[in-house]
Write a protein that holds these residues in place. Structure first.
Motif, PDB file in Angstrom:
ATOM      1  N   SER A 132       0.830  -1.210   0.000  1.00 34.82           N
ATOM      2  CA  SER A 132       0.000   0.000   0.000  1.00 34.82           C
ATOM      3  C   SER A 132       0.865   1.262   0.000  1.00 34.82           C
ATOM      4  CB  SER A 132      -0.937   0.003   1.214  1.00 34.82           C
ATOM      5  OG  SER A 132      -1.877  -1.048   1.133  1.00 34.82           O
ATOM      6  N   ASP A 154      -8.352   1.617  -4.494  1.00 32.24           N
ATOM      7  CA  ASP A 154      -8.148   0.781  -3.313  1.00 32.24           C
ATOM      8  C   ASP A 154      -8.928  -0.507  -3.526  1.00 32.24           C
ATOM      9  OD1 ASP A 154      -7.743  -0.374  -0.892  1.00 32.24           O
ATOM     10  OD2 ASP A 154      -8.268   1.382   0.304  1.00 32.24           O
ATOM     11  N   ASP A 156      -8.085  -3.387  -2.163  1.00 35.63           N
ATOM     12  CA  ASP A 156      -7.970  -4.256  -0.993  1.00 35.63           C
ATOM     13  C   ASP A 156      -9.278  -4.154  -0.229  1.00 35.63           C
ATOM     14  OD1 ASP A 156      -7.168  -5.820   1.080  1.00 35.63           O
ATOM     15  OD2 ASP A 156      -5.316  -4.736   1.491  1.00 35.63           O
ATOM     16  N   PRO A 160      -9.377  -2.169   3.435  1.00 34.23           N
ATOM     17  CA  PRO A 160      -8.951  -0.967   2.710  1.00 34.23           C
ATOM     18  C   PRO A 160      -8.126  -0.042   3.600  1.00 34.23           C
ATOM     19  CG  PRO A 160     -11.280  -0.846   3.276  1.00 34.23           C
ATOM     20  CD  PRO A 160     -10.834  -2.223   3.631  1.00 34.23           C
ATOM     21  N   SER A 161      -7.132   0.607   3.003  1.00 37.83           N
ATOM     22  CA  SER A 161      -6.246   1.439   3.815  1.00 37.83           C
ATOM     23  C   SER A 161      -5.901   2.780   3.187  1.00 37.83           C
ATOM     24  CB  SER A 161      -4.941   0.683   4.094  1.00 37.83           C
ATOM     25  OG  SER A 161      -4.250   0.412   2.884  1.00 37.83           O
ATOM     26  N   VAL A 162      -6.247   3.007   1.924  1.00 39.77           N
ATOM     27  CA  VAL A 162      -5.801   4.228   1.244  1.00 39.77           C
ATOM     28  C   VAL A 162      -6.352   5.476   1.920  1.00 39.77           C
ATOM     29  CG1 VAL A 162      -5.927   5.565  -0.889  1.00 39.77           C
ATOM     30  CG2 VAL A 162      -5.417   3.117  -0.982  1.00 39.77           C
ATOM     31  N   ALA A 202     -12.300   1.763  -1.730  1.00 44.61           N
ATOM     32  CA  ALA A 202     -12.760   0.370  -1.796  1.00 44.61           C
ATOM     33  C   ALA A 202     -14.272   0.278  -1.665  1.00 44.61           C
ATOM     34  CB  ALA A 202     -12.077  -0.454  -0.710  1.00 44.61           C
ATOM     35  N   ASP A 237      -4.253  -0.917  -5.598  1.00 34.03           N
ATOM     36  CA  ASP A 237      -3.671  -1.431  -4.358  1.00 34.03           C
ATOM     37  C   ASP A 237      -4.406  -2.726  -4.043  1.00 34.03           C
ATOM     38  OD1 ASP A 237      -2.558  -1.920  -1.918  1.00 34.03           O
ATOM     39  OD2 ASP A 237      -3.626  -0.324  -0.867  1.00 34.03           O
TER      40      ASP A 237
END
Length: 314
Positions: A132, A154, A156, A160-162, A202, A237
């Motif tokens: 990421s 995003d 993932d 999710p982390s963005v 995401a 990502d």
């Protein structure tokens, strides 16, 4: 005899003689035409819709464009990321080297063109290797190019982390577009204060994420994203390859994949297994992350634990 009586007698004499007195002009009462007074109406207010941060909308090429969000660039710089206002940091120089072959493949023409080369997936074998961190840095670095716009997705969808990394709240995004026919892609795009960089979050999580990412709806969405804007680079990502099935479903659509490997931690067998899962992708590259260097450059590229916060490992 009074004057009135004389007048009456004279009229009788004229009638007997067959004569009529000259008619007096007809007098008509002229009533002035009354025009209704104009009704004094209170003017209706003119409402101007101006997008606010995270809530507005504008028009772009005939459709609703992305809403605008504000990224704290100083905070991002403090976390070790590439930022437009610090173009000469070590990390900025490193990602200039990393992005160059990816950009070349994304826009190549002729005999060596890469199909869907502008679709780039960033993944890793295991959690915590820094994929990421790499995806966001690549997106920002590419957005600083003069000739390209960048969309960071995003993908993932389980973790999710963005937006969290950017210090922003969750938003609707990729999964909402794929599972709700009333939500279109432009409705959930987020335009940032980094010129030429947009983000697709995401969105809401679902237990059927793998099936959704492998669906015909995902194929159509990727085709729209890849071909609607020929100069746009789209970076995904992705989840780690060895712990989820979503990454493998997503990899089938990509033109390029960057496999992030953590130095001195990820085993050779894990890298080989991950590479085998993405063998069908035309272009595969490996990026060694968290690699210590001797000299003044110090420590380059620190990632973070999957689902955890950043920590300075310099």
């Amino acid at each position: 005899m009074s004057l009135i009586e004389k007048a009456v007698e004279r009229l009788d004499q004229l009638k007997q003689a067959g004569l009529e007195p000259a008619s007096s002009p007809e007098v008509k009462a002229v009533t002035p035409e009354l025009k209704p007074e104009p009704v004094q109406r209170t003017p209706e207010p003119v409402v101007t819709v101006k997008p606010s941060v995270g809530r507005g909308a504008s028009i772009e090429q005939g459709s609703v464009s992305s809403r605008e969000i504000e990224i704290d660039l100083e905070r991002l710089h403090a976390l070790g990321f590439v930022t437009p206002d610090h173009p000469r940091t070590v990390i900025a120089e490193e990602y200039r080297v990393v992005k160059r072959p990816l950009l070349k493949n994304a826009v190549s023409n002729g005999d060596v063109s890469v199909e869907d080369g502008n679709l780039i997936m960033v993944t890793s074998a295991l959690p915590g290797e820094g994929k990421s961190f790499t995806a966001l840095n690549l997106a920002i670095s590419m957005a600083l190019e003069l000739d390209h716009t960048v969309l960071l997705v995003d993908a993932d969808v389980s973790k999710p982390s963005v937006l969290r990394t950017l210090g922003l709240p969750p938003e609707k995004g990729l999964m909402d577009v794929l599972t709700n026919k009333d939500i279109a892609l432009p409705d959930v795009l987020l335009k940032t204060n980094i010129d030429k960089l947009s983000i697709l979050p995401a969105g809401n999580t679902t237990q059927r994420a793998t099936e959704v990412l492998a669906s015909d709806g995902m194929n159509r969405l990727l085709d729209e994203m890849a071909r609607r804007y020929s100069d746009r680079i789209i970076i995904f990502d992705s989840p780690p390859l060895l712990v989820t099935t979503e990454a493998r479903a997503l990899a089938a659509h990509m033109g390029q994949i960057v496999l992030v490997v953590e130095s001195e931690r990820t085993t050779h067998s894990a890298v080989k297994q991950a590479a085998a899962m993405i063998s069908a992708c035309p272009i595969k590259m490996t990026l060694l992350n968290k690699c210590s260097q001797r000299g003044t450059a110090g420590y380059y590229g620190y990632g973070y634990g999957y689902g955890y916060g950043y920590e300075n490992e310099a």
